[in-house]
Motif scaffolding. Structure first.
Motif, short mmCIF file in Angstrom:
data_model
loop_
_atom_site.label_atom_id
_atom_site.label_comp_id
_atom_site.label_asym_id
_atom_site.label_seq_id
_atom_site.Cartn_x
_atom_site.Cartn_y
_atom_site.Cartn_z
N THR A 75 85.48 45.58 84.50
CA THR A 75 84.25 44.86 84.17
C THR A 75 84.14 44.71 82.66
O THR A 75 84.71 45.48 81.89
CB THR A 75 83.02 45.61 84.74
OG1 THR A 75 81.86 44.83 84.50
CG2 THR A 75 82.82 46.96 84.10
N GLN A 76 83.40 43.66 82.27
CA GLN A 76 83.16 43.40 80.85
C GLN A 76 82.05 44.33 80.37
O GLN A 76 81.03 44.47 81.05
CB GLN A 76 82.71 41.95 80.70
CG GLN A 76 82.66 41.44 79.29
CD GLN A 76 83.98 40.79 78.89
OE1 GLN A 76 84.61 40.13 79.71
NE2 GLN A 76 84.38 41.00 77.65
N LEU A 100 81.38 43.32 69.57
CA LEU A 100 82.57 43.95 70.15
C LEU A 100 82.54 43.77 71.66
O LEU A 100 81.48 43.82 72.27
CB LEU A 100 82.58 45.45 69.82
CG LEU A 100 82.70 45.82 68.36
CD1 LEU A 100 82.52 47.31 68.18
CD2 LEU A 100 84.05 45.39 67.81
N SER A 101 83.71 43.59 72.27
CA SER A 101 83.74 43.51 73.73
C SER A 101 84.75 44.51 74.27
O SER A 101 85.75 44.81 73.63
CB SER A 101 84.08 42.10 74.19
OG SER A 101 85.44 41.85 73.95
N GLY A 154 79.27 54.32 64.11
CA GLY A 154 80.56 53.97 63.53
C GLY A 154 81.75 54.07 64.46
O GLY A 154 82.84 54.44 64.03
N GLY A 155 81.59 53.80 65.72
CA GLY A 155 82.79 53.65 66.56
C GLY A 155 83.21 54.86 67.34
O GLY A 155 84.40 55.09 67.51
N SER A 156 82.27 55.66 67.81
CA SER A 156 82.61 56.78 68.69
C SER A 156 82.28 56.42 70.12
O SER A 156 81.43 55.57 70.37
CB SER A 156 81.81 58.03 68.30
OG SER A 156 82.17 58.43 67.02
N SER A 157 82.91 57.10 71.06
CA SER A 157 82.61 56.82 72.45
C SER A 157 82.72 58.09 73.28
O SER A 157 83.64 58.88 73.11
CB SER A 157 83.59 55.75 72.95
OG SER A 157 83.41 55.54 74.31
N VAL A 158 81.72 58.27 74.15
CA VAL A 158 81.71 59.40 75.08
C VAL A 158 81.58 58.79 76.47
O VAL A 158 80.63 58.04 76.73
CB VAL A 158 80.50 60.32 74.81
CG1 VAL A 158 80.48 61.48 75.80
CG2 VAL A 158 80.51 60.85 73.38
N ARG A 159 82.53 59.09 77.35
CA ARG A 159 82.45 58.49 78.68
C ARG A 159 81.46 59.23 79.56
O ARG A 159 81.30 60.46 79.43
CB ARG A 159 83.81 58.59 79.36
CG ARG A 159 84.58 57.29 79.34
CD ARG A 159 85.85 57.44 80.11
NE ARG A 159 86.54 56.18 80.24
CZ ARG A 159 87.85 56.09 80.46
NH1 ARG A 159 88.58 57.17 80.56
NH2 ARG A 159 88.41 54.91 80.59
#
Ligand SMILES: CC(C)(COP(=O)(O)OP(=O)(O)OC[C@H]1O[C@@H](n2cnc3c(N)ncnc32)[C@H](O)[C@@H]1OP(=O)(O)O)[C@@H](O)C(=O)NCCC(=O)NCCS
Length: 264
Positions: free
Chosen positions: A56-57, A64-65, A88-93
């Protein structure tokens, strides 16, 4: 499409499982006394999420995509979570538990099934891999990599107990267990294949057939090398990388790794 993907109940069971991971109610590994028990079914549940997920998108689309499985979107934090996520570009799932008081410095990534306990700092360019268990007040320093169980296939997650310093550029992989208070000097790499030489206790620690490499409590480990005595490597005067315990934590170590309280 397999039987599981066709089962309408599978998705709702998975979403409930993912919520419990996110809330820290379910963990990939749990401690009882000194021992850690790996809940193998947690990894299996996560893999099920990948099977059930559809591409999925994601993202706002304007700047940003992203495209990923819809079963593993990013977590959205609120002030009530008491987790600082610096922009600034962190990600936690989703499916990763992040306790109150954790600080996430960008860019960093916390993968599904990870458990990050209170007061821990995950610094810039750090990775907390899938199902990794990180204790309280741990400092995962800049560019440190904590391996996961999904890729490559590993059975046991990496476990870092309370009050550990994982120095800059360290790599902790393949189910390694780092006991509380240990200090991994900058650049230390630990895997199932790296013997760990203890200069203080005159011992060599190794991973066994079913047991991980274990770093003792309060050990100070730094990157070292050992001469190869046989074969072509000896003829060529080669040495191999090896982690070495040079001491056990003392006041001087504590001073060297002290953190700036004001930043918290
Ligand atoms: C491990 C560390 C904390 C030093 O601990 P310490 O208790 O002050 O260690 P000491 O200075 O007493 O050193 C003990 C011995 O190990 C050696 N040693 C210490 N750190 C070493 C390192 N990183 N690599 C190789 N040898 C090292 C010292 O030379 C000394 O050996 P010697 O007695 O033969 O001279 C420090 O080296 C380190 O890596 N800090 C982490 C830095 C970091 O990543 N910060 C993250 C901020 S984002």
């Amino acid at each position: 499409m397999g039987e599981v993907e066709r089962n309408p109940e599978a998705r709702s069971v998975f979403l409930q499982f993912r919520d419990e991971l996110t809330q820290g109610k379910v963990r990939a590994a749990e401690r009882t006394g000194k021992d850690w028990t790996v809940n193998v079914w947690v990894k299996q549940g996560i893999l099920l999420g990948f099977r059930l997920g559809e591409l999925t998108q994601m993202g706002d689309g304007a700047t940003l995509s992203f495209v990923d499985k819809d079963t593993f979107p990013s977590r959205r934090f609120t002030i009530e979570d008491h987790v600082r996520v610096v922009p600034g570009g962190s990600s936690v799932r989703l499916g990763a538990y992040v306790a109150s008081g954790v600080i996430c410095m960008p860019p960093m990534f916390i993968n599904v099934g990870a458990y990050v306990d209170e007061g821990t700092m995950v610094d810039s360019h750090a990775l907390v891999g899938s199902c990794a268990q990180i204790g309280k007040r741990v400092h995962v320093s800049a560019a440190a990599q904590i391996g996961g169980v999904l890729e490559p296939v590993n059975a046991a997650p990496v476990i870092i107990e309370d009050d550990v310093l994982v120095g800059g550029n360290c790599g902790v992989y393949e189910g390694t267990l780092v006991r509380s208070g240990a200090v991994l000097g900058a650049g230390t790499i630990l895997t199932r294949s790296t013997p760990l030489y203890d200069l203080v206790r005159h011992q060599i620690y190794k991973a066994g057939e079913t047991t991980p490499l274990e770093v003792p409590e309060n050990a100070v480990v730094v990157p070292g090398s050992r001469a190869v005595k046989q074969g072509l490597a000896a003829d060529w005067n080669l040495s191999l990388y090896t982690p070495v315990i040079v001491k056990y934590r003392d006041e001087k170590t504590d001073q060297r790794i002290e953190l700036e309280d004001w930043l918290r």
